[in-house]
Motif scaffolding. Structure first.
Motif, PDB file in Angstrom:
ATOM      1  N   GLY A  82      14.248  56.240  33.568  1.00  0.00           N
ATOM      2  CA  GLY A  82      13.317  57.333  33.769  1.00  0.00           C
ATOM      3  C   GLY A  82      12.847  57.442  35.203  1.00  0.00           C
ATOM      4  O   GLY A  82      13.594  57.168  36.137  1.00  0.00           O
ATOM      5  N   ALA A  83      11.574  57.815  35.362  1.00  0.00           N
ATOM      6  CA  ALA A  83      10.992  58.011  36.698  1.00  0.00           C
ATOM      7  C   ALA A  83      10.231  56.770  37.150  1.00  0.00           C
ATOM      8  O   ALA A  83       9.245  56.873  37.885  1.00  0.00           O
ATOM      9  CB  ALA A  83      10.079  59.235  36.688  1.00  0.00           C
ATOM     10  N   GLU A  84      10.676  55.596  36.717  1.00  0.00           N
ATOM     11  CA  GLU A  84      10.008  54.359  37.119  1.00  0.00           C
ATOM     12  C   GLU A  84      10.058  54.191  38.638  1.00  0.00           C
ATOM     13  O   GLU A  84      11.019  54.597  39.291  1.00  0.00           O
ATOM     14  CB  GLU A  84      10.675  53.145  36.457  1.00  0.00           C
ATOM     15  N   THR A  85       9.036  53.574  39.178  1.00  0.00           N
ATOM     16  CA  THR A  85       8.972  53.294  40.612  1.00  0.00           C
ATOM     17  C   THR A  85       9.507  51.889  40.886  1.00  0.00           C
ATOM     18  O   THR A  85       9.606  51.058  39.967  1.00  0.00           O
ATOM     19  CB  THR A  85       7.529  53.361  41.106  1.00  0.00           C
ATOM     20  N   PRO A  86       9.823  51.595  42.156  1.00  0.00           N
ATOM     21  CA  PRO A  86      10.202  50.217  42.484  1.00  0.00           C
ATOM     22  C   PRO A  86       9.126  49.215  42.094  1.00  0.00           C
ATOM     23  O   PRO A  86       9.428  48.094  41.673  1.00  0.00           O
ATOM     24  CB  PRO A  86      10.415  50.264  43.999  1.00  0.00           C
ATOM     25  N   GLU A  87       7.862  49.643  42.209  1.00  0.00           N
ATOM     26  CA  GLU A  87       6.756  48.754  41.857  1.00  0.00           C
ATOM     27  C   GLU A  87       6.741  48.460  40.362  1.00  0.00           C
ATOM     28  O   GLU A  87       6.517  47.317  39.936  1.00  0.00           O
ATOM     29  CB  GLU A  87       5.424  49.369  42.294  1.00  0.00           C
ATOM     30  N   ARG A  88       6.988  49.489  39.548  1.00  0.00           N
ATOM     31  CA  ARG A  88       7.007  49.280  38.095  1.00  0.00           C
ATOM     32  C   ARG A  88       8.181  48.393  37.704  1.00  0.00           C
ATOM     33  O   ARG A  88       8.054  47.530  36.823  1.00  0.00           O
ATOM     34  CB  ARG A  88       7.090  50.631  37.378  1.00  0.00           C
ATOM     35  N   LEU A  89       9.323  48.585  38.353  1.00  0.00           N
ATOM     36  CA  LEU A  89      10.468  47.723  38.075  1.00  0.00           C
ATOM     37  C   LEU A  89      10.110  46.269  38.364  1.00  0.00           C
ATOM     38  O   LEU A  89      10.417  45.376  37.564  1.00  0.00           O
ATOM     39  CB  LEU A  89      11.669  48.163  38.909  1.00  0.00           C
ATOM     40  N   ALA A  90       9.450  46.030  39.488  1.00  0.00           N
ATOM     41  CA  ALA A  90       9.061  44.665  39.843  1.00  0.00           C
ATOM     42  C   ALA A  90       8.092  44.085  38.821  1.00  0.00           C
ATOM     43  O   ALA A  90       8.161  42.896  38.475  1.00  0.00           O
ATOM     44  CB  ALA A  90       8.442  44.644  41.234  1.00  0.00           C
ATOM     45  N   GLU A  91       7.184  44.922  38.320  1.00  0.00           N
ATOM     46  CA  GLU A  91       6.234  44.460  37.299  1.00  0.00           C
ATOM     47  C   GLU A  91       6.967  44.016  36.041  1.00  0.00           C
ATOM     48  O   GLU A  91       6.644  42.979  35.446  1.00  0.00           O
ATOM     49  CB  GLU A  91       5.259  45.590  36.937  1.00  0.00           C
ATOM     50  N   ILE A  92       7.950  44.805  35.614  1.00  0.00           N
ATOM     51  CA  ILE A  92       8.686  44.485  34.392  1.00  0.00           C
ATOM     52  C   ILE A  92       9.508  43.214  34.588  1.00  0.00           C
ATOM     53  O   ILE A  92       9.588  42.366  33.688  1.00  0.00           O
ATOM     54  CB  ILE A  92       9.558  45.681  33.962  1.00  0.00           C
ATOM     55  N   LYS A  93      10.110  43.062  35.764  1.00  0.00           N
ATOM     56  CA  LYS A  93      10.853  41.829  36.039  1.00  0.00           C
ATOM     57  C   LYS A  93       9.933  40.613  35.965  1.00  0.00           C
ATOM     58  O   LYS A  93      10.284  39.585  35.364  1.00  0.00           O
ATOM     59  CB  LYS A  93      11.491  41.896  37.427  1.00  0.00           C
ATOM     60  N   ALA A  94       8.759  40.736  36.577  1.00  0.00           N
ATOM     61  CA  ALA A  94       7.818  39.616  36.586  1.00  0.00           C
ATOM     62  C   ALA A  94       7.299  39.328  35.182  1.00  0.00           C
ATOM     63  O   ALA A  94       7.097  38.168  34.800  1.00  0.00           O
ATOM     64  CB  ALA A  94       6.662  39.910  37.532  1.00  0.00           C
ATOM     65  N   ARG A  95       7.084  40.381  34.408  1.00  0.00           N
ATOM     66  CA  ARG A  95       6.528  40.217  33.058  1.00  0.00           C
ATOM     67  C   ARG A  95       7.517  39.557  32.112  1.00  0.00           C
ATOM     68  O   ARG A  95       7.143  38.746  31.253  1.00  0.00           O
ATOM     69  CB  ARG A  95       6.117  41.586  32.506  1.00  0.00           C
ATOM     70  N   THR A  96       8.801  39.889  32.266  1.00  0.00           N
ATOM     71  CA  THR A  96       9.797  39.478  31.271  1.00  0.00           C
ATOM     72  C   THR A  96      10.699  38.333  31.712  1.00  0.00           C
ATOM     73  O   THR A  96      11.253  37.625  30.876  1.00  0.00           O
ATOM     74  CB  THR A  96      10.701  40.673  30.917  1.00  0.00           C
ATOM     75  N   GLY A  97      10.911  38.203  33.014  1.00  0.00           N
ATOM     76  CA  GLY A  97      11.881  37.224  33.493  1.00  0.00           C
ATOM     77  C   GLY A  97      13.315  37.597  33.169  1.00  0.00           C
ATOM     78  O   GLY A  97      14.212  36.750  33.246  1.00  0.00           O
ATOM     79  N   ARG A  98      13.548  38.862  32.818  1.00  0.00           N
ATOM     80  CA  ARG A  98      14.893  39.318  32.455  1.00  0.00           C
ATOM     81  C   ARG A  98      15.514  40.103  33.609  1.00  0.00           C
ATOM     82  O   ARG A  98      14.828  40.530  34.535  1.00  0.00           O
ATOM     83  CB  ARG A  98      14.835  40.223  31.210  1.00  0.00           C
ATOM     84  N   GLU A  99      16.823  40.313  33.520  1.00  0.00           N
ATOM     85  CA  GLU A  99      17.464  41.231  34.451  1.00  0.00           C
ATOM     86  C   GLU A  99      16.912  42.625  34.196  1.00  0.00           C
ATOM     87  O   GLU A  99      16.773  43.054  33.044  1.00  0.00           O
ATOM     88  CB  GLU A  99      18.979  41.274  34.229  1.00  0.00           C
ATOM     89  N   VAL A 100      16.644  43.348  35.277  1.00  0.00           N
ATOM     90  CA  VAL A 100      16.194  44.726  35.143  1.00  0.00           C
ATOM     91  C   VAL A 100      17.075  45.595  36.029  1.00  0.00           C
ATOM     92  O   VAL A 100      17.176  45.377  37.233  1.00  0.00           O
ATOM     93  CB  VAL A 100      14.714  44.897  35.521  1.00  0.00           C
TER      94      VAL A 100
END
Length: 209
Positions: A82-100
């Motif tokens: 979607g329209a996710e930002t680089p910042e939101r991507l980083a948040e999801i990576k940090a939250r999950t520890g998964r590949e994003v």
């Protein structure tokens, strides 16, 4: 050898078939409005059939609760469409520890510059821009002008998508040097339903020496 992602599978037999045929990743679509959408409950069963392929969850601007629910199913890779930002991507990576991964629609070289703002992504999925007013962001079977990729220096590992089929995937790889390719509608005879022979033909064409 080029890596292959077969995306938007909804049938357990086809998931098992794609994995046996050599798919490296299998994508499961959680996007509302998509003809390939699966529910978390259905995905839990589909995941049992992936074999050695890595499952990828397609999400559009997911809230934390949705991210947590998908991760709880065991997905090692999350693809943001979607329209996710680089910042939101980083948040999801940090939250999950998964590949994003981040999927982006492109039509011009400027769009590739935008893609490179997602240097924190584990992979960039470079797709054609969706039609205007499209209800969902991918799986439209459109090819973009591959020449815009000439000389592009991607900020992260990348994958080519957009209108790929068994007939054009080898040409696409030769033209772009794509290290990986993604297909959804290009291996369907009926919208939303994958065809075994097209899946097999796509994988073989993409992985030919």
């Amino acid at each position: 050898m080029t890596h292959v992602k077969i995306c938007g599978l909804t049938d357990p037999d086809l998931v098992r078939f794609a994995a046996r045929e050599g798919a490296d990743w299998i994508g499961f679509n959680f996007v509302p409005g998509s003809p390939r959408r699966v529910t978390p409950e259905a995905a839990a069963s589909l995941l049992l059939q992936v074999g050695k392929a890595r499952p990828v969850a397609l999400l559009v601007e997911p809230p934390d609760a949705e991210v947590d629910a998908i991760v709880a199913l065991g997905f090692p890779v999350l693809q943001l469409h979607g329209a996710e930002t680089p910042e939101r991507l980083a948040e999801i990576k940090a939250r999950t520890g998964r590949e994003v991964w981040k999927a982006l629609g492109v039509a011009t070289r400027a769009d590739l510059d935008t893609a490179n703002t997602f240097a924190g992504a584990d992979r960039l999925l470079i797709d054609a821009k969706p039609p205007k007013d499209a209800a969902y962001s991918g799986g439209h079977g459109q090819v973009f002008d591959w020449t815009i990729l000439e000389g592009w220096q991607p900020a992260a590992p990348w994958m080519l998508a957009g209108g790929l089929t068994p007939d054009n995937v080898a040409s696409a790889i030769a033209a772009t040097g794509a290290p990986a390719v993604d297909v959804s509608s290009g291996v369907e005879r009926v919208r939303g339903l994958k065809d075994r022979e097209l899946v097999r033909a796509f994988i073989r064409a993409a992985k030919q020496p």
